[in-house]
Write an enzyme that holds these catalytic residues in place. Structure first.
Site, short mmCIF file in Angstrom:
data_model
loop_
_atom_site.label_atom_id
_atom_site.label_comp_id
_atom_site.label_asym_id
_atom_site.label_seq_id
_atom_site.Cartn_x
_atom_site.Cartn_y
_atom_site.Cartn_z
N LYS A 54 0.84 -1.21 0.00
CA LYS A 54 0.00 0.00 0.00
C LYS A 54 0.87 1.25 0.00
CE LYS A 54 -3.90 -2.22 2.34
NZ LYS A 54 -4.55 -2.51 3.63
N GLN A 98 -4.06 -0.84 9.78
CA GLN A 98 -4.10 -2.20 9.24
C GLN A 98 -4.71 -3.16 10.27
OE1 GLN A 98 -3.18 -3.14 6.05
NE2 GLN A 98 -4.01 -5.13 6.58
N ASP A 121 -10.57 3.85 4.69
CA ASP A 121 -11.03 2.45 4.64
C ASP A 121 -12.55 2.39 4.65
OD1 ASP A 121 -9.18 0.44 4.28
OD2 ASP A 121 -8.56 0.39 6.39
#
Ligand code: NAP
Length: 294
Positions: A54, A98, A121
């Site tokens: 990412k 994460q 997200d």
């Protein structure tokens, strides 16, 4: 019939290219460089790979990636303090924590602490609620990727029956909401659904997100249907190695479906491209600029 392969690698490269161009224009015309903070707690090997990929992709698109690698001993209070700092940092337009987090940290608390405007997200309860009620919001990357891939086959989902296998907050529920917003008629299936094969056979659009290797067989698929395979399952491969397969028995499905995403090379790369898109969208919104229209 042999299905058309929906090439997620090519489509993701195209989307990343568009984001990169928009980022360059933003820098040239407004002096703005979007930035994302990528937070990893602990040493989970899969998470380390995801985070590295990412951050690399973010940097390749001309945006800033601020990596925060914290030890597994980090307390919930310490992580919340970092989130607080990132929420008020004007250089940070997106915050990605994460998952999974170490067990002693409550992920719900952490997600709820992220400024919803920086929640790239799309997991914050406010963004979830806005998506469900039809307001503009930051949308989770994998569901967004599924929709974008399906749209390369279908100009519209009107009159289409969609079946989503899986009801997780990360994939199943949000992808169903997005499909509903796009006028598909949606059924969400899960582990207690009766006659899953029969239900799937009704689907013009089948989205498999169960985390069960090759569960969806060829005879579960309506001839000509579009199949989006979200699953990422590690199974034994040749010579003692492991390989990644999806939730769909690809070779069987390919012979029946009209279009299908491969695993790997389908939803995965598109998900990362959607993270870049979300970061760009967040940066535009935070600077009072219109969202890019791609
Ligand atoms: P999850 O939280 O474990 O949810 C799985 C869902 O599938 C649950 O709703 C479960 O039902 C349902 N399910 C499990 N077994 C089933 C069965 N035999 N029949 C029908 N439904 C069944 O998983 P997730 O986070 O949504 O992820 C799903 C898959 O997508 C995983 O393989 C994951 O690795 C992959 N994934 C890929 C990406 C990407 O970028 N490509 C991103 C995220 C996830 P219940 O609710 O009844 O338990």
């Amino acid at each position: 019939m042999t299905a058309r392969i929906i090439d997620g690698k090519v489509l993701a490269a195209d989307l990343r290219g568009k984001v990169t161009d928009a980022v360059h224009r933003l820098k040239r015309d407004r002096g703005i460089v979007p930035g994302i903070a990528v937070v990893l707690v602990g040493e989970d090997p899969a998470s380390q790979v995801y985070v590295r990929t990412k951050s690399y992709m973010v940097a390749s698109s001309g945006m800033h990636a601020y990596d925060h690698k914290l030890p597994a001993t980090t307390s919930e209070a310490e992580l919340l303090a970092l989130i607080d700092k990132l929420n008020t940092d004007p250089a940070v337009n997106g915050i990605l924590v994460q998952l999974p987090l170490p067990r002693k940290i409550d992920p719900h608390k952490v997600i709820a602490a992220i400024d919803p405007a920086k929640d790239v997200d799309g997991f914050h309860p406010l963004n979830v609620g806005w998506l469900a009620t039809g307001f503009p919001s930051l949308v989770p990357c994998t569901p967004l990727a599924c929709i974008m891939l399906a749209k390369t086959v279908h100009a519209s989902f009107d009159n289409m029956e969609a079946v989503v296998i899986g009801r997780s907050n990360i994939v199943g529920k949000p992808v169903a909401q997005l499909l509903l917003a796009e006028n598909a008629t949606v059924t969400i299936a899960h582990s207690r659904t009766a006659d899953l094969p029969g239900l799937c056979r009704r689907a013009d659009l089948l989205i498999a997100a169960a985390g069960r290797p090759a569960m969806v067989r060829g005879d579960w698929i309506k001839p000509g249907a579009t199949v989006i395979d979200v699953g990422i399952n590690r199974v034994p491969g040749e010579a003692g190695k492991t390989k990644i397969v999806g939730d769909v028995a690809f070779d069987e499905a390919k012979a029946v479906a009209g279009a299908i995403t491969p695993v790997p090379g389908g939803v995965g790369p598109m998900t990362i491209a959607c993270l870049l898109l979300n970061t760009l969208r967040a940066a535009c919104a935070q600077n009072g600029l219109p969202a890019p229209n791609f």
